[in-house]
Design a protein around this motif. Structure first.
Motif, PDB file in Angstrom:
ATOM      1  N   LYS A  81       0.848  -1.198   0.000  1.00  0.00           N
ATOM      2  CA  LYS A  81       0.000   0.000   0.000  1.00  0.00           C
ATOM      3  C   LYS A  81       0.883   1.247   0.000  1.00  0.00           C
ATOM      4  CE  LYS A  81      -4.409  -1.562   1.720  1.00  0.00           C
ATOM      5  NZ  LYS A  81      -5.291  -1.362   0.571  1.00  0.00           N
ATOM      6  N   LEU A  82       0.481   2.209  -0.823  1.00  0.00           N
ATOM      7  CA  LEU A  82       1.231   3.470  -0.953  1.00  0.00           C
ATOM      8  C   LEU A  82       0.334   4.498  -1.614  1.00  0.00           C
ATOM      9  CD1 LEU A  82       3.694   3.174  -3.983  1.00  0.00           C
ATOM     10  CD2 LEU A  82       1.622   1.832  -3.712  1.00  0.00           C
ATOM     11  N   ASN A  83       0.823   5.702  -1.698  1.00  0.00           N
ATOM     12  CA  ASN A  83       0.147   6.697  -2.521  1.00  0.00           C
ATOM     13  C   ASN A  83       1.239   7.473  -3.250  1.00  0.00           C
ATOM     14  OD1 ASN A  83      -0.993   9.396  -3.262  1.00  0.00           O
ATOM     15  ND2 ASN A  83      -2.860   8.447  -2.484  1.00  0.00           N
ATOM     16  N   ILE A  84       1.109   7.565  -4.547  1.00  0.00           N
ATOM     17  CA  ILE A  84       2.182   8.185  -5.342  1.00  0.00           C
ATOM     18  C   ILE A  84       2.376   9.647  -4.937  1.00  0.00           C
ATOM     19  CG2 ILE A  84       0.741   8.874  -7.335  1.00  0.00           C
ATOM     20  CD1 ILE A  84       3.119   7.882  -9.138  1.00  0.00           C
ATOM     21  N   THR A  85       1.310  10.317  -4.473  1.00  0.00           N
ATOM     22  CA  THR A  85       1.480  11.728  -4.089  1.00  0.00           C
ATOM     23  C   THR A  85       2.213  11.852  -2.753  1.00  0.00           C
ATOM     24  OG1 THR A  85      -0.599  12.071  -2.867  1.00  0.00           O
ATOM     25  CG2 THR A  85      -0.684  12.313  -5.265  1.00  0.00           C
ATOM     26  N   CYS A  88       5.602  11.819  -3.966  1.00  0.00           N
ATOM     27  CA  CYS A  88       5.917  13.028  -4.744  1.00  0.00           C
ATOM     28  C   CYS A  88       5.923  14.288  -3.882  1.00  0.00           C
ATOM     29  CB  CYS A  88       4.909  13.217  -5.879  1.00  0.00           C
ATOM     30  SG  CYS A  88       5.118  12.028  -7.216  1.00  0.00           S
ATOM     31  N   LEU A  89       5.211  14.258  -2.751  1.00  0.00           N
ATOM     32  CA  LEU A  89       5.052  15.490  -1.967  1.00  0.00           C
ATOM     33  C   LEU A  89       5.403  15.303  -0.490  1.00  0.00           C
ATOM     34  CD1 LEU A  89       1.607  16.538  -3.506  1.00  0.00           C
ATOM     35  CD2 LEU A  89       3.833  17.534  -4.066  1.00  0.00           C
ATOM     36  N   ASP A  90       4.557  14.586   0.226  1.00  0.00           N
ATOM     37  CA  ASP A  90       4.650  14.547   1.697  1.00  0.00           C
ATOM     38  C   ASP A  90       6.049  14.204   2.203  1.00  0.00           C
ATOM     39  OD1 ASP A  90       1.375  13.995   2.692  1.00  0.00           O
ATOM     40  OD2 ASP A  90       2.003  13.844   0.609  1.00  0.00           O
ATOM     41  N   ARG A  91       6.658  13.215   1.563  1.00  0.00           N
ATOM     42  CA  ARG A  91       7.932  12.772   2.137  1.00  0.00           C
ATOM     43  C   ARG A  91       9.023  13.828   2.019  1.00  0.00           C
ATOM     44  NH1 ARG A  91      10.947   8.293  -1.505  1.00  0.00           N
ATOM     45  NH2 ARG A  91      10.277   8.910  -3.594  1.00  0.00           N
ATOM     46  N   HIS A  92       8.850  14.771   1.090  1.00  0.00           N
ATOM     47  CA  HIS A  92       9.867  15.827   0.972  1.00  0.00           C
ATOM     48  C   HIS A  92       9.681  16.910   2.037  1.00  0.00           C
ATOM     49  CE1 HIS A  92      10.814  13.805  -2.663  1.00  0.00           C
ATOM     50  NE2 HIS A  92       9.750  14.219  -3.330  1.00  0.00           N
ATOM     51  N   LEU A  93       8.472  16.962   2.627  1.00  0.00           N
ATOM     52  CA  LEU A  93       8.178  18.060   3.559  1.00  0.00           C
ATOM     53  C   LEU A  93       8.903  17.915   4.885  1.00  0.00           C
ATOM     54  CD1 LEU A  93       4.366  18.649   2.964  1.00  0.00           C
ATOM     55  CD2 LEU A  93       6.336  19.480   1.668  1.00  0.00           C
ATOM     56  N   THR A  94       9.359  16.713   5.171  1.00  0.00           N
ATOM     57  CA  THR A  94      10.094  16.505   6.418  1.00  0.00           C
ATOM     58  C   THR A  94      11.604  16.662   6.191  1.00  0.00           C
ATOM     59  OG1 THR A  94      10.051  14.156   5.926  1.00  0.00           O
ATOM     60  CG2 THR A  94       8.375  14.975   7.450  1.00  0.00           C
ATOM     61  N   LEU A 115       6.445  27.204  -7.323  1.00  0.00           N
ATOM     62  CA  LEU A 115       5.751  26.483  -6.254  1.00  0.00           C
ATOM     63  C   LEU A 115       6.755  25.608  -5.527  1.00  0.00           C
ATOM     64  CD1 LEU A 115       2.442  25.189  -7.911  1.00  0.00           C
ATOM     65  CD2 LEU A 115       2.632  26.837  -6.037  1.00  0.00           C
ATOM     66  N   THR A 116       6.907  25.836  -4.233  1.00  0.00           N
ATOM     67  CA  THR A 116       7.788  24.956  -3.458  1.00  0.00           C
ATOM     68  C   THR A 116       7.036  23.655  -3.187  1.00  0.00           C
ATOM     69  OG1 THR A 116       6.918  25.712  -1.363  1.00  0.00           O
ATOM     70  CG2 THR A 116       8.778  26.959  -2.294  1.00  0.00           C
ATOM     71  N   TYR A 117       7.761  22.671  -2.666  1.00  0.00           N
ATOM     72  CA  TYR A 117       7.083  21.415  -2.333  1.00  0.00           C
ATOM     73  C   TYR A 117       5.966  21.655  -1.319  1.00  0.00           C
ATOM     74  CZ  TYR A 117       9.652  18.352  -5.329  1.00  0.00           C
ATOM     75  OH  TYR A 117      10.113  17.731  -6.455  1.00  0.00           O
ATOM     76  N   ALA A 118       6.208  22.523  -0.343  1.00  0.00           N
ATOM     77  CA  ALA A 118       5.169  22.787   0.661  1.00  0.00           C
ATOM     78  C   ALA A 118       3.950  23.457   0.022  1.00  0.00           C
ATOM     79  CB  ALA A 118       5.735  23.669   1.778  1.00  0.00           C
ATOM     80  N   GLN A 119       4.211  24.402  -0.873  1.00  0.00           N
ATOM     81  CA  GLN A 119       3.085  25.092  -1.529  1.00  0.00           C
ATOM     82  C   GLN A 119       2.326  24.160  -2.465  1.00  0.00           C
ATOM     83  OE1 GLN A 119       5.608  28.167  -3.153  1.00  0.00           O
ATOM     84  NE2 GLN A 119       4.744  29.728  -1.805  1.00  0.00           N
ATOM     85  N   LEU A 120       3.058  23.326  -3.165  1.00  0.00           N
ATOM     86  CA  LEU A 120       2.410  22.392  -4.089  1.00  0.00           C
ATOM     87  C   LEU A 120       1.532  21.405  -3.306  1.00  0.00           C
ATOM     88  CD1 LEU A 120       2.092  21.348  -7.016  1.00  0.00           C
ATOM     89  CD2 LEU A 120       4.119  19.933  -6.651  1.00  0.00           C
ATOM     90  N   HIS A 121       2.082  20.918  -2.208  1.00  0.00           N
ATOM     91  CA  HIS A 121       1.344  19.990  -1.346  1.00  0.00           C
ATOM     92  C   HIS A 121       0.016  20.618  -0.902  1.00  0.00           C
ATOM     93  CE1 HIS A 121       0.409  18.421   2.773  1.00  0.00           C
ATOM     94  NE2 HIS A 121       0.596  17.262   2.161  1.00  0.00           N
ATOM     95  N   ARG A 122       0.109  21.871  -0.503  1.00  0.00           N
ATOM     96  CA  ARG A 122      -1.071  22.599  -0.034  1.00  0.00           C
ATOM     97  C   ARG A 122      -2.127  22.716  -1.141  1.00  0.00           C
ATOM     98  NH1 ARG A 122      -2.112  26.636   3.909  1.00  0.00           N
ATOM     99  NH2 ARG A 122      -3.389  28.254   2.960  1.00  0.00           N
ATOM    100  N   GLN A 123      -1.680  23.084  -2.319  1.00  0.00           N
ATOM    101  CA  GLN A 123      -2.622  23.245  -3.437  1.00  0.00           C
ATOM    102  C   GLN A 123      -3.256  21.914  -3.830  1.00  0.00           C
ATOM    103  OE1 GLN A 123      -2.947  26.534  -2.969  1.00  0.00           O
ATOM    104  NE2 GLN A 123      -3.573  26.487  -5.112  1.00  0.00           N
ATOM    105  N   VAL A 124      -2.443  20.873  -3.821  1.00  0.00           N
ATOM    106  CA  VAL A 124      -2.954  19.543  -4.182  1.00  0.00           C
ATOM    107  C   VAL A 124      -4.007  19.105  -3.163  1.00  0.00           C
ATOM    108  CG1 VAL A 124      -2.328  17.081  -4.369  1.00  0.00           C
ATOM    109  CG2 VAL A 124      -0.902  18.839  -5.477  1.00  0.00           C
ATOM    110  N   ALA A 153      -0.862  19.990 -13.358  1.00  0.00           N
ATOM    111  CA  ALA A 153      -0.180  19.007 -12.513  1.00  0.00           C
ATOM    112  C   ALA A 153      -0.913  18.848 -11.180  1.00  0.00           C
ATOM    113  CB  ALA A 153       1.265  19.439 -12.280  1.00  0.00           C
ATOM    114  N   ILE A 154      -1.378  19.966 -10.641  1.00  0.00           N
ATOM    115  CA  ILE A 154      -2.110  19.918  -9.364  1.00  0.00           C
ATOM    116  C   ILE A 154      -3.353  19.031  -9.517  1.00  0.00           C
ATOM    117  CG2 ILE A 154      -3.472  21.342  -7.744  1.00  0.00           C
ATOM    118  CD1 ILE A 154      -1.375  23.609  -8.324  1.00  0.00           C
ATOM    119  N   ALA A 155      -4.033  19.159 -10.646  1.00  0.00           N
ATOM    120  CA  ALA A 155      -5.239  18.357 -10.887  1.00  0.00           C
ATOM    121  C   ALA A 155      -4.915  16.860 -10.927  1.00  0.00           C
ATOM    122  CB  ALA A 155      -5.897  18.799 -12.195  1.00  0.00           C
TER     123      ALA A 155
END
Ligand code: PRX
Length: 660
Positions: A81-85, A88-94, A115-124, A153-155
């Motif tokens: 089990k995983l999620n590609i996002t 692509c996103l969450d793991r970089h935020l730490t 868009l930084t990783y944090a901003q992209l994560h937020r928009q997604v 990409a956000i979509a």
């Protein structure tokens, strides 16, 4: 001898070694290291991929079984089990990447957004929550019809976040093409924009969506989310259409990533076959995530310091794998550009390279040939010294264009990564690794580790050195298409039954002709249906085209076969000329002789036709089918809806400029 003899007559003997400094610092830094990886993967493909999946991806739950291969159906990492996002996103935020640029976007009019990783994560997360409010849930399909703006990409990521599958339809496709794809995918919602900017004009995307959905033609679609881009006037259907900028401020900025099974549907992407309606190519989650991640990392030697730019549109597989998922999974900085070279700004690509210090640049041969035609002054006027690796994809690159790319753009410093792959393969299959593989202009070189590629005849028998045949893959790979959406039969027939399986060996049939030279380098000779049979000799169209383009008067050429009583087929070459050249009978004779000189008398074109432009699809592929019709004097048959510029066809019909 194989039963097909695609004769390869173009000899290209130059080789280019990886630059020493680049090789020393590369992820894969020598041929010995490549071969070790290749042999390791060949001996135990499942073990090879499992090790990388553990190292490179984050999992919510580990898999039970690496590969379940029940030909032609493969399952990778079942039980995981995983999620590609998340990858692509969450793991970089730490990590320190939290405030690293994920996307540097530039619009055609010159506006830009980072868009930084944090901003992209937020928009997604916000868009994912909006999708939920629209009634979209796990397992649903969502159509995406967007210009090249960050929200495209956000979509995609918002869909993947909640476990809905996206089906992106290229923004240049017509309303009818969009409708067919939405119907086939039974999409529940559509994400679009009011419009987009392309070649200094507004493309009215929302109008096309309205047209596609008119008269309840796609009953499955319940909601349409509309991003404001051009501020052009649109009609909003009450109860159906929602403005993104109206709902975005109130949407919650947190949306946990839905745990997905490894084999859950990630997306459908439609691609045209040689016959019939477009096929919905199905890609699933884990294998696709892993394979796009690894191929980008090794084939472009992607590092945290890179500014990576792929000029494709997210509407194509190249955009899916190598603008969105591959770069983000690696935590890279990717440039996204809305524009294309256009009369008002032909040098825009080089401006973008200079402005953002692009280090890796990935484009298509058709673009490279257009740049050649525009002249060297445009790139020469910009500082391209940040570039370190160049890439190409989409069609065989003629050595002439390769050398120009190498010299004028790469200043003879940058390895050229010629990546052969397909919508169906999900990621690069044949590609140099820039720190390891010596390149040969026109060859996609060798298989990526884990890919067992071969050139065989119709019975699956391997072709000899330099003998033409069919390109096949002999072992499943993580990102291979799982099926054709809703049409398992077509999946079997198109890809797995062209060559009959023997003794448990299945052959994935790519539909491309190829040969392998004595060094094990693959040379793609174009689609099998683009091969011309002259007096029993099969010639790859690309080789004749290459020969023509190597003549100083020729900008671009497309070669097709025309039925001929004596020879079976004769060669007709459509040719566009360089700026200074003048069409004449003498030039026709000269070009025919030039091909004879370059290749041999067997390849002498029966006819040369000058043209102002060649008919191309919106993705830049020459529509040979139409040229074949023209060459044989037949009516244009079949679908012309993917043609970029219809006037090209009319001009060709009226005859060449020289006879006009
Ligand atoms: O014929 C090959 C050609 O493009 C086909 C795949 O097209 P598509 O699914 O639209 O994907 C294009 C982007 C991956 C192939 O069957 N092709 C793609 N890359 C190359 C190529 N031909 C030669 N050399 C390449 N590098």
């Amino acid at each position: 001898m194989t039963d097909i003899t695609i004769e390869s007559v173009l000899q290209e003997n130059r080789t280019f070694a990886p630059p020493t400094a680049l090789a020393q610092a590369a992820h894969v830094s020598s041929m010995a290291q490549y071969e070790e990886l290749y042999e390791k993967a060949k001996a135990d493909p499942a073990g090879f991929w499992a090790e990388l999946a553990e190292q490179e991806l984050d999992w919510f739950k580990p898999w039970d079984k690496v590969l379940d291969w029940q030909p032609p159906f493969a399952k990778w990492f079942e039980g995981g089990k995983l999620n590609i996002t998340y990858n692509c996103l969450d793991r970089h935020l730490t990590t320190w990447r939290k405030n690293k640029a994920a996307f540097i976007w530039e619009g055609e009019p010159g506006d830009s957004v980072t868009l930084t990783y944090a901003q992209l994560h937020r928009q997604v997360c916000k868009m994912a929550n909006v999708l939920k409010d629209m009634g979209v849930s796990k397992g649903d399909r969502v159509g995406i019809y967007m210009p090249m703006i960050p929200e495209a990409a956000i979509a995609m990521l918002a869909c993947a976040r909640i476990g809905a599958a996206h089906s992106v339809v290229f923004g240049g496709f017509s309303a009818e093409a969009l409708r067919d794809r939405l119907v086939d995918a039974k999409a529940k919602a559509v994400i679009t924009a009011d419009g987009g900017f392309r070649k200094d004009k507004v493309v009215h995307l929302k109008d096309a969506v309205d047209q596609a959905l008119a008269d309840n033609a796609v009953p499955s679609v319940q909601k349409v989310l509309v991003v404001q881009r051009t501020k052009s006037e649109v009609t909003m259907a009450a109860g159906r259409d929602i403005w993104w900028h109206e709902v975005e401020p109130d949407a919650a900025a947190d949306c946990p990533a839905e745990p997905m099974d490894s084999e859950d549907l990630l997306f459908i992407l439609y691609t045209s076959g040689s016959t019939g309606k477009p096929k919905g190519v199905v890609h699933t989650t884990a294998g696709y995530n892993l394979y796009t991640h690894m191929t980008l990392k090794w084939a472009f030697d992607l590092k945290d310091t890179d500014v990576y730019w792929c000029t494709a549109d997210v509407g194509w597989i190249t955009g899916h794998s190598y603008i969105v998922y591959g770069p983000l999974s690696n935590g890279a900085t990717a440039v996204m550009y809305e524009g294309v070279p256009r009369p008002s700004n032909p040098g825009c690509f080089w401006d973008v390279v200079e402005k953002y210090g692009v280090t890796i640049f990935y484009t298509a041969p058709t673009a490279i040939r257009a740049f050649i035609k525009m002249g060297n002054d445009l790139p020469n006027a910009r500082d391209l010294s940040s570039l370190r690796i160049l890439g190409t994809v989409g069609e065989p690159i003629n050595p002439e264009a390769w050398i120009w790319y190498h010299k004028v753009i790469g200043k003879e410093r940058c390895p050229i990564v010629d990546t052969w792959w397909q919508t169906e393969t999900g990621g690069f299959m044949l590609t140099p690794l820039p720190g390891a593989t010596p390149t040969k202009p026109g060859s996609a070189t060798k298989p990526f580790p884990g890919i067992l590629a071969d050139v065989v005849d119709m019975n699956g028998k391997p072709a000899g050195d330099d003998e033409g045949g069919y390109l096949v893959i002999k072992h499943p790979w993580p990102s291979m298409l799982r099926t054709v959406y809703g049409d398992e039969d077509r999946f079997r027939k198109t890809y797995w039954e062209q060559i009959e399986p023997k003794d448990g060996q299945y052959f994935y049939f790519a539909g491309d002709g190829a040969r392998r030279d004595k060094d094990g380098y693959f040379w793609i000779m174009g689609r099998v249906d683009d091969v011309i049979n002259v007096s029993g000799h099969r010639l790859g169209t690309m080789e004749i085209e290459s020969a023509l383009v190597s003549h100083p008067a020729v900008a671009e050429s497309a070669v097709v076969g025309r039925p001929d009583d004596l020879k079976g087929e004769d060669i007709v070459a459509f040719v566009t000329l360089e700026g200074g050249a003048t069409a004449s009978e003498d030039l026709k004779a000269e070009l025919k002789q030039h091909v004879v000189n370059e290749i041999g008398a067997i390849a002498r074109p029966g006819e040369i036709r000058f043209a102002e432009a060649l008919p191309k699809t919106r993705s830049g592929k020459i529509m040979r089918r139409l040229l074949r019709n023209l060459a044989s004097g037949a009516e244009i048959a079949g679908d012309t809806s993917t043609l970029e510029d219809r006037t090209v066809l009319d001009k060709l019909r009226q005859g060449d400029p020289e006879s006009a």
